[in-house]
Every structure is written in C-alpha cells, then in structure tokens.
Design a protein around this motif. Structure first.
Motif, short mmCIF file in Angstrom:
data_model
loop_
_atom_site.label_atom_id
_atom_site.label_comp_id
_atom_site.label_asym_id
_atom_site.label_seq_id
_atom_site.Cartn_x
_atom_site.Cartn_y
_atom_site.Cartn_z
N ALA A 189 67.41 6.40 55.28
CA ALA A 189 66.56 7.23 54.43
C ALA A 189 65.23 7.55 55.12
O ALA A 189 64.74 8.68 55.04
CB ALA A 189 66.30 6.52 53.10
N VAL A 190 64.65 6.56 55.78
CA VAL A 190 63.39 6.80 56.49
C VAL A 190 63.60 7.81 57.62
O VAL A 190 62.77 8.71 57.83
CB VAL A 190 62.83 5.47 57.05
N ASP A 191 64.71 7.68 58.36
CA ASP A 191 64.93 8.54 59.50
C ASP A 191 65.14 10.00 59.10
O ASP A 191 64.96 10.90 59.92
CB ASP A 191 66.14 8.06 60.30
N ALA A 192 65.53 10.22 57.84
CA ALA A 192 65.73 11.60 57.38
C ALA A 192 64.41 12.35 57.25
O ALA A 192 64.39 13.59 57.33
CB ALA A 192 66.46 11.59 56.03
N THR A 193 63.28 11.64 57.07
CA THR A 193 62.00 12.31 56.83
C THR A 193 60.91 11.93 57.82
O THR A 193 59.86 12.56 57.86
CB THR A 193 61.49 11.99 55.41
N VAL A 194 61.14 10.88 58.64
CA VAL A 194 60.07 10.37 59.49
C VAL A 194 59.66 11.37 60.56
O VAL A 194 58.50 11.36 61.03
CB VAL A 194 60.50 9.03 60.13
N LEU A 195 60.55 12.25 60.98
CA LEU A 195 60.25 13.19 62.06
C LEU A 195 59.36 14.34 61.62
O LEU A 195 58.71 14.98 62.46
CB LEU A 195 61.56 13.74 62.66
N HIS A 196 59.29 14.62 60.31
CA HIS A 196 58.61 15.82 59.84
C HIS A 196 57.16 15.88 60.32
O HIS A 196 56.68 16.93 60.76
CB HIS A 196 58.66 15.88 58.31
N VAL A 197 56.43 14.75 60.24
CA VAL A 197 55.03 14.78 60.64
C VAL A 197 54.87 14.71 62.16
O VAL A 197 53.77 14.93 62.68
CB VAL A 197 54.26 13.61 59.99
N ALA A 198 55.95 14.39 62.87
CA ALA A 198 55.88 14.29 64.33
C ALA A 198 56.22 15.61 65.01
O ALA A 198 56.12 15.71 66.24
CB ALA A 198 56.82 13.20 64.84
N VAL A 199 56.61 16.62 64.25
CA VAL A 199 57.03 17.90 64.83
C VAL A 199 55.94 18.51 65.71
O VAL A 199 56.22 18.99 66.82
CB VAL A 199 57.49 18.87 63.73
N PRO A 200 54.66 18.56 65.29
CA PRO A 200 53.64 19.14 66.18
C PRO A 200 53.53 18.41 67.52
O PRO A 200 53.38 19.05 68.57
CB PRO A 200 52.34 18.99 65.36
N ALA A 201 53.60 17.06 67.49
CA ALA A 201 53.52 16.30 68.73
C ALA A 201 54.74 16.56 69.62
O ALA A 201 54.62 16.67 70.84
CB ALA A 201 53.40 14.81 68.43
N VAL A 202 55.93 16.65 69.00
CA VAL A 202 57.14 16.97 69.76
C VAL A 202 57.02 18.35 70.39
O VAL A 202 57.38 18.56 71.56
CB VAL A 202 58.39 16.88 68.85
N THR A 203 56.51 19.30 69.64
CA THR A 203 56.35 20.67 70.14
C THR A 203 55.40 20.72 71.33
O THR A 203 55.66 21.40 72.33
CB THR A 203 55.82 21.58 69.02
N GLU A 204 54.30 19.97 71.25
CA GLU A 204 53.32 19.97 72.33
C GLU A 204 53.86 19.31 73.60
O GLU A 204 53.57 19.75 74.71
CB GLU A 204 52.06 19.23 71.87
#
Length: 574
Positions: free
Chosen positions: A64-79
């Motif tokens: 359940a955590v893994d389904a939503t944990v990436l959402h806030v990390a998207v800007p860092a992943v993009t950079e």
C-alpha cells in the motif's frame, strides 16, 4: 511437535475420527485446502494466528505504501534521470497497472500451488525490485523495476487476504482480522506521501524504494517460519490460457481507463483500441470459465447476492472517492496554498478515522449486520462529501477536519463490511480467487473513478476560464487544461489580465469541486441502495461447522463451501 487436541477440538470430532480445528487436520495427514501445522502453536486455536495477522499486515502495508510513496519523489526523479513525458507517465503508472492486471492470475495460482509459496516469492521479488529501483541509472531501468514491483505486489495482495480467510475460521474473529487488515491498507495509502516526502527531503529519491529492503529481509524468514501453507481444489489442470486472457484483458482495460483519467481523448485510438480489446478478452475469459469443468475462477460466486453486491459496493465506493481524493489534494495545494507535507497532515484525520472504523468494525458488524452496516457507511460517506461543499477559496480547517473524519469512518465502514461479506461467501478452497476478485474490483473502481470524476471536474472547470476579459483565446485554451496550467499562464501574462485569469481559474476550480462532490454523493447513495440487498444478519458458523460438507468429503480434499445456516432461515431474517 505432536498435535494435542483441545477440549473444543474433541467436541468437534468428526465421524471419521479426524479432529478439525479449522486450519489443521488430524495428526497423520494434511488435505487440500487445509494448511500444514506451523511451529510454535496449534494452527487453529492458539494466539499464533494473531502473529500471522501481524505478518500479513506488514506485507500489505509495504504494498500500500509503495503505491503512493513515489508521488512526492517525481520532481527529484525528473531532475536526476531526465525522463521524457511518456517515460515519466510509465514510471508512475506501471506499478498499479501491472499489479491490477495480475491479481487474478496470482490469486488463483496461490489456490493451486500454495498461497504461502506465492506470498514468499512475492516478498523476494518485491525486495529485489526495490533494490533495482533505488539504484536505477536510467528511466528505462526504473520502469522495469516498477513493473517488477507490480508483479510482486500482485503476488502479495490476494495471498494475504486468502491466508487470513484460512487462519480465522470463526467469522467473528475473521471480521476483526479483516478490520485490522483494512485499517492497515488505509494507513499505508496515507503514510506513503508523508514517508516519501521525509525521505526525499533528507536523502535521495531512491530511498523511497530502499526502505522496503530491511522489512523484506525480515519478512521472508519470519513468513516462512510462521505462515501456514494451504491450497484450494487441485482437481483438473490449471487454466494457463485463461490466466493469460484475464491478465491481458485487465491490463488493456486498466490502461485505457488510466489514459482517460489522465485527460486523454476517450475517442483516441491509443485509448479506445486497448480498452475494447481488453473488454473482448474479458468476455471471452468469462465464456471460457463457464464452459470448463474446473474453472480458474468460480463465477458461480456472482450468483450469490452477498458476493456480487459486495463486489459492486467496493467498486462504487472507490469510484466515488479516489478521483475525489486526487482533486481534494489539488484543492489543498493550489487553492489554499498548502505544501505537500501540510496537505498530507490535513488528510491524517481521514486516516485515523478509517483506522478506528476498521478496529471497531467487527463489533458493529455483529450488532448491525452487513445490510445496515454497508448502507450506513455509504450514507455517512455521502453526508461527509456533501458537507465538504462548504469549502471555498478561503481555508476553513474545522469544516475540512470534520468532513474528513466522517469521510474516513464512513468509507472504511463500507469497505470493511463489503470485503468481509464477500470473503465469507467464498469457500476456503477458492479464497485466493475471491480475494483477487475483490482486489481487482478495488483497482478498477479506483481507475474508473479517476477517469469519471476527472472528466466531471474538467467539464465544470473549463467554462469558467474560457472567456476571461483581457485574456487571449490561446491563453484561455491553455489555462483550461488544469488549475496548475492556469497559474503558469497567468504568471506569463502578468498585469491585470494575469490576475483576472488567476482569480477566474480559482473560482472555476472551486465550482468544479462542488459539482464533483455532488456527483460523488449521488454515486454513494446508489451504493447505499444496492447495500439493501445484502444479508440482514451476520452468520457466525465456523468453517468446521459446515453442514454442506461431510467428513469424508473433507478428508478427500474436496472443495469446501462457506458456512451458512439453512437458507430458509436466512431468507426469513432478510
């Protein structure tokens, strides 16, 4: 260790001389559908089943955590990785897409080869994929890792619920266990963004995946030691072609629904063709299952009103609320100006209320019965949704907190009761398939909800920014895509025109939010009406008290049926 039957077990001694404890057999042999004895205590009666519940809840929490944990990390992943627009979309969406499409495949495979075996393989794959995702050097590797995480999640989710169905034969205890299980799922969905935000701020984006490794390293040996092994009916060959048809059909349907939810044109070929192809595959899958002597999924379950209505209630609840949750997050950040962390904190009352509903739900279910329980849950949720129409362009914390508390309690009451009623209708032997159906309905409801409510929101929002005085038509067209896009256009325009566009967009978004809330409330009230077809009373016979299956049939490992009283009695109560 030598099995020593308790007094309760001796009272349940069958005509063939076997002591049935609900999850273990007599001393000498183990049958299909009944798990082997595991170390430390008796499988059916000791406190160890609550330790098993703890292990299962930790498993579910990770997924359940893994389904939503990436959402806030998207800007860092993009950079860091510089993915293209399509690659970024796949990084975010591939996990739920793969997970939803494989639930039926792995749920029924667990019934065939062993639920614990599938669960432990899921643990291993989830841990390995987490390590790969944490150190992914390119967007393509991260997409592959997220897809493997989806495969691992699909192996874990139905296995947790089917093992829970097996370990808790008494419905009263099982209701409490499902309440805890569903509360943990609510916690995981809410904790994901908060945990992700903390890790990204203090470490690097890969830490949102790396946090899974210590838990999986512990879960693998503990799960192997504590969890019971069980299977369903092994008669006939496993339908490999049917499993592939179900997986491909669900993948295409979920893909099409997610594209519509992301704002794609419903008539676009990339959206329509996969959606139609998926529907055709699923129709052929249903026809195939009806014709087979040993089907992959027992479609006769849908002939039972308690099962089919429960599945429908899960879809309706998610249909009405998941898209709304996404819009509410945008409202808190873009209209009220809260940070992502502040937004997560504002949503915490909803999570706490959901936890409370899960923990007290078993007592409420025994007292009220499934029919009243699900109907009340839908009604409370609809009331909360309507109360949130008081939200405007200014912050009203008391209204938000009160609405979210009622919303969380009502939603969890509905989902817990629907899951419990659905699972009770399935036999122990078909628990994996039933759990997979429930989880698939959850995923489909969520995807359709985002698409439907997102479309309602866009239809109500666009007219408000289409003709703002002083704003060029091209700028208005760009601003009509979303509130975030409108803010960017207004900053580019500047001056009076930019300020007018920003004000109009905020007002249009709040209007669209109110319309979306009203549509959601209508869907929830439809769910409340549908719940009136559920059984009135909660039947609490345990699996080892099933009148429909004799001891000889049990000893042969035949398909077991859910415990229920005489149908005439149930009909009279309803």
């Amino acid at each position: 260790m030598t099995y020593r039957p308790s007094a309760a077990d001796r009272e349940r001694k069958t005509q063939g001389g076997a002591y049935m404890s609900g999850t273990t057999t007599a001393r000498t042999r183990r049958t299909a559908g009944v798990p082997r004895q595991w170390r430390g205590t008796e499988a059916g009666g000791g406190a160890n089943r609550w330790v098993v519940l703890l292990v299962l809840c930790v498993s579910l929490l990770l997924v359940a955590v893994d389904a939503t944990v990436l959402h806030v990390a998207v800007p860092a992943v993009t950079e860091d990785l510089r993915p293209g627009a399509m690659e970024l979309l796949w990084i975010v969406d591939i996990y739920p897409l793969v997970c939803a499409s494989l639930l039926i495949l792995f749920g029924t495979l667990g019934d065939r080869v062993g639920r614990r075996r599938v669960l432990l393989l899921g643990y291993g794959l989830f841990g390995a994929a987490s390590a790969l995702a944490a150190f992914a050097p390119s967007p393509q590797i991260l997409i592959v890792a997220r897809a493997l995480l989806g495969v691992g999640g699909a192996m874990i989710m139905p296995a947790t619920l089917s093992i829970l169905r097996q370990v808790f034969p008494d419905r009263r205890e099982r209701a409490l266990a499902i309440g805890v299980w569903s509360a943990v799922a609510a916690v995981g969905a809410a904790v994901g963004p908060l945990l992700g935000g903390f890790l990204v701020e203090n470490f690097w984006w890969g830490s949102v995946f790396l946090v899974n490794l210590p838990l999986m390293i512990v879960a693998l040996p503990v799960g192997r030691w504590l969890l019971p092994e069980s299977t369903g009916d092994r008669n006939g060959p496993w339908d490999v072609l049917g499993a592939v048809m179900a997986a491909c059909g669900l993948f295409c349907v979920v893909f099409g629904v997610k594209r519509m939810g992301s704002g794609a044109d419903p008539l676009d070929a990339v959206t329509t063709v996969p959606l139609l192809f998926g529907v055709v595959l699923l129709v052929l899958f249903v026809r195939r299952q009806r014709r087979r002597t040993h089907p992959l999924v027992d479609l006769k379950l849908f002939a039972r009103p308690a099962f089919s209505i429960s599945v429908g209630c899960i879809v309706l609840a998610l249909l009405a609320l998941v898209g709304l949750e996404l819009i509410a997050a945008q409202y808190l950040q873009l209209v009220l100006g809260l940070t992502p962390l502040e937004t997560g904190l504002r949503l915490l009352p909803l999570t706490f209320a959901a936890m409370a509903a899960g923990l007290v739900g078993s007592r409420m279910l025994q007292w009220l019965g499934p029919r009243v329980m699900v109907a009340i849950g839908f009604a409370l949720t609809a009331l909360a949704v309507l109360s949130l129409t008081a939200m405007g362009q200014s912050d009203r914390p008391a209204v938000l907190v009160g609405g979210f508390i009622v919303l969380g309690f009502g939603l969890e009451t509905t989902l817990f009761s629907a899951y419990e009623s659905m699972l009770n209708e399935a036999s122990v032997g078909s628990a994996g398939g039933a759990a997979a159906i429930g989880e698939t309905s959850y995923q489909l409801g969520a995807g359709i909800g985002i698409a439907l409510l997102g479309s309602v929101m866009n239809a109500a929002y666009k007219p408000g920014v289409s003709a703002v005085p002083g704003v060029p038509a091209s700028a208005s067209s760009d601003a009509s895509q979303s509130l975030g896009a409108a803010y960017k256009v207004s900053d580019r325009l500047g001056g009076h025109a930019g300020e007018a566009l920003r004000s109009a967009a905020r007002g249009a978004f709040v209007h669209g939010l109110h319309v979306t809330l009203a549509v959601s409330a209508g869907l929830l009230l439809v769910g409340a009406l549908a719940a009136l077809r559920l059984p009135k009373a909660m039947e609490c016979a345990t699996d080892d008290e099933e009148p429909a299956q004799g001891p000889d049939q049990r000893a042969q490992g035949g398909t077991d049926t859910p415990a229920r009283r005489d149908r005439a009695t149930v009909a009279a109560e309803s």
